[in-house]
Design a protein around this motif. Structure first.
Motif, short mmCIF file in Angstrom:
data_model
loop_
_atom_site.label_atom_id
_atom_site.label_comp_id
_atom_site.label_asym_id
_atom_site.label_seq_id
_atom_site.Cartn_x
_atom_site.Cartn_y
_atom_site.Cartn_z
N GLY A 94 0.84 -1.19 0.00
CA GLY A 94 0.00 0.00 0.00
C GLY A 94 0.87 1.23 0.00
N VAL A 95 0.70 2.09 -1.00
CA VAL A 95 1.52 3.28 -1.13
C VAL A 95 0.60 4.45 -1.49
CG1 VAL A 95 3.43 4.34 -2.37
CG2 VAL A 95 3.47 1.90 -1.91
N THR A 96 0.55 5.48 -0.62
CA THR A 96 -0.26 6.67 -0.90
C THR A 96 0.40 7.91 -0.34
OG1 THR A 96 -1.56 6.41 1.12
CG2 THR A 96 -2.47 5.43 -0.86
N GLY A 97 0.12 9.03 -0.96
CA GLY A 97 0.55 10.33 -0.43
C GLY A 97 2.04 10.54 -0.39
N LEU A 98 2.78 9.96 -1.34
CA LEU A 98 4.23 10.12 -1.35
C LEU A 98 4.66 11.14 -2.41
CD1 LEU A 98 5.41 6.41 -1.15
CD2 LEU A 98 5.05 8.01 0.71
N SER A 99 5.79 11.76 -2.18
CA SER A 99 6.35 12.65 -3.19
C SER A 99 6.76 11.80 -4.40
CB SER A 99 7.57 13.39 -2.65
OG SER A 99 8.67 12.51 -2.54
N TYR A 100 6.84 12.45 -5.54
CA TYR A 100 7.22 11.75 -6.76
C TYR A 100 8.57 11.05 -6.60
CZ TYR A 100 8.92 10.89 -11.44
OH TYR A 100 9.46 10.29 -12.54
N ASP A 101 9.54 11.73 -5.98
CA ASP A 101 10.89 11.16 -5.84
C ASP A 101 10.89 9.88 -4.99
OD1 ASP A 101 12.04 13.11 -7.42
OD2 ASP A 101 12.62 14.37 -5.72
#
Length: 174
Positions: free
Chosen positions: A151-158
């Motif tokens: 689950g991956v959400t709300g991260l910066s593009y980098d």
């Protein structure tokens, strides 16, 4: 007149017993969170810590990095100093980091953990931030064959590019 620490009840009733804990779920403030940094947790298998009161105080080094049996770590609202014994990292099966800030001094250790051949079955990263400037060029892939849930959400593009450029997980189910 005697001065009582605002965390005396936490220190006396809870943190003194950390060495015996196997599983714990805590909602803490920053002062109580700091108290958790002072003791090792040699029997701890699962920890859920929510710091809803104040987000991202000074960085904490939970259990002084000494929780060798830890399999599940679920952190919310914490400024973490991510320095852990490598043998402990290898035991982790589930990592959930929500609204966590990784301290400048330990970003390298955190990124190395992502690159290591973990036995992770679950990885949830939501609103993770890395303190300071960091080189997030993806490195050689890390194969996480045991990873079934991501689950991956709300991260910066980098950070997102780094994770997906580094992690290879052919057995993802959700």
């Amino acid at each position: 007149n005697r001065t009582i620490s605002p965390t005396w009840w936490f220190d006396t009733l809870i943190s003194e017993h950390i060495a015996r804990w196997r599983d714990a779920e805590l909602v803490v403030n920053s002062e109580e969170l700091e108290s958790l940094c002072e003791r090792a947790a040699p029997q701890l298998r699962s920890i859920v810590i929510n710091n809803w009161y104040e987000t991202h105080g000074k960085p904490v080094h939970l259990f002084r990095g000494n929780a060798p049996k830890l399999r599940v770590i679920d952190l919310t609202g914490i400024h973490s100093h991510w320095e852990w014994d490598p043998s402990m990292i290898m035991n982790l099966r589930s990592i959930a980091l929500r609204d966590v800030l990784i301290s400048k001094g330990s970003v390298g250790s955190f990124l190395s953990m992502i690159q290591s051949p973990l036995m992770l079955e679950k990885l949830v990263i939501c609103k993770l931030r890395l303190e300071g400037a960091v080189d997030l060029t993806p490195v050689s892939p890390s194969w996480l064959y045991s990873l079934k849930e991501l689950g991956v959400t709300g991260l910066s593009y980098d950070i997102l590019r780094y994770l997906f450029g580094t992690i290879r997980a052919p057995n993802i189910q959700t």
